[in-house]
Design an enzyme around this catalytic site. Structure first.
Site, PDB file in Angstrom:
ATOM      1  N   GLU A  70      47.188  43.867   7.162  1.00 30.16           N
ATOM      2  CA  GLU A  70      47.943  44.300   8.280  1.00 30.16           C
ATOM      3  C   GLU A  70      49.483  43.301   8.338  1.00 30.16           C
ATOM      4  O   GLU A  70      49.334  42.305   8.215  1.00 30.16           O
ATOM      5  CB  GLU A  70      47.360  44.124   9.553  1.00 30.16           C
ATOM      6  CG  GLU A  70      45.932  44.661   9.571  1.00 30.16           C
ATOM      7  CD  GLU A  70      46.173  46.159   9.921  1.00 30.16           C
ATOM      8  OE1 GLU A  70      47.280  46.444  10.025  1.00 30.16           O
ATOM      9  OE2 GLU A  70      45.292  47.016   9.736  1.00 30.16           O
TER      10      GLU A  70
ATOM     11  N   CYS B 287      41.408  43.405  17.564  1.00 29.47           N
ATOM     12  CA  CYS B 287      41.965  42.789  16.428  1.00 29.47           C
ATOM     13  C   CYS B 287      43.734  42.616  16.469  1.00 29.47           C
ATOM     14  O   CYS B 287      44.030  41.601  16.271  1.00 29.47           O
ATOM     15  CB  CYS B 287      41.671  43.849  15.198  1.00 29.47           C
ATOM     16  SG  CYS B 287      40.049  43.469  14.790  1.00 29.47           S
TER      17      CYS B 287
ATOM     18  N   HIS C 244      41.644  43.343   7.561  1.00 32.44           N
ATOM     19  CA  HIS C 244      40.764  44.161   7.901  1.00 32.44           C
ATOM     20  C   HIS C 244      39.676  44.516   6.652  1.00 32.44           C
ATOM     21  O   HIS C 244      39.934  44.846   5.655  1.00 32.44           O
ATOM     22  CB  HIS C 244      41.188  45.634   8.567  1.00 32.44           C
ATOM     23  CG  HIS C 244      41.241  45.835  10.107  1.00 32.44           C
ATOM     24  ND1 HIS C 244      42.649  45.927  10.529  1.00 32.44           N
ATOM     25  CD2 HIS C 244      40.313  45.542  10.934  1.00 32.44           C
ATOM     26  CE1 HIS C 244      42.214  45.900  11.746  1.00 32.44           C
ATOM     27  NE2 HIS C 244      41.259  45.708  12.189  1.00 32.44           N
TER      28      HIS C 244
END
Length: 196
Positions: free
Chosen positions: A82, A144, A163
């Site tokens: 991410e 998250c 993730h």
């Protein structure tokens, strides 16, 4: 010697065992070489509590880098890097049934904050046998994403979010721990280059 900090999340919904925490524990067993003081913590799937813990990590430990690992329930066998955290759009309730005020993370914060780590560079340079690694610019507007944004905010971008998929026969905690080790060593190398 500033520590590097790693967090995974606790159980939520049907996931009584959260693969993110299992992977982080496994990483901690493996270590990242002698020079890296590696500290780990399990965060609850609760907005306010997770935010408080993350704030504390940055204010008390001032880590060189903080890497948060979360479970992507939709991902079958993917590891997702991410790039950024988003401030708004948190409408989903957490494990305690709460939502953040104003559906946002920091009332005065920017829309999004990018990590100082280039996930694209990482993605180009690493491969983990047996699993695909992809890039993402949307961490999903749940705990998250919320945790990532908070960490980027307090850490001036020196945070990363990965993730991982749920545990399965092919994706074991050992496998994920080893994959994280590969990815994070490459991240730390990038941090080192940025400092020089």
């Amino acid at each position: 010697n500033h520590p590097s900090f790693f967090s995974g999340f606790g159980p939520f919904r049907q996931y009584l065992i959260n693969s993110s925490w299992e992977a982080v524990k496994e990483l901690s067993k493996r270590g990242l070489g002698e020079n890296i003081n590696l500290q780990i913590m399990q965060l609850p799937v609760v907005y306010q509590k997770a935010k408080k813990q993350v704030c504390k990590i940055w204010t008390t430990l001032q880590p060189l880098l903080t890497v948060h690992v979360g479970l992507a329930s939709s991902a079958t066998a993917l590891i997702i890097l991410e790039q950024c955290g988003k401030n708004k759009g948190y409408l989903e309730r957490d494990a305690c049934g709460f939502r953040p005020e104003g559906a946002c993370c920091m009332l005065d914060g920017p829309e999004k904050i990018e990590s100082t780590i280039s996930m694209k560079t990482l993605w180009k340079n690493i491969s983990v046998e047996g699993i695909e690694i992809i890039l993402s610019r949307d961490a999903g507007r749940y705990i998250c994403d919320y945790t990532y944004y908070t960490s980027l905010y307090y850490g001036n971008g020196r945070a990363a979010f990965i993730h991982v998929p749920p545990l399965s026969e092919s994706v074991t905690a050992e496998f994920l721990g080893k994959a994280l080790q590969t990815i994070i060593l490459a991240m730390l190398e990038q941090c080192g280059e940025q400092r020089e």
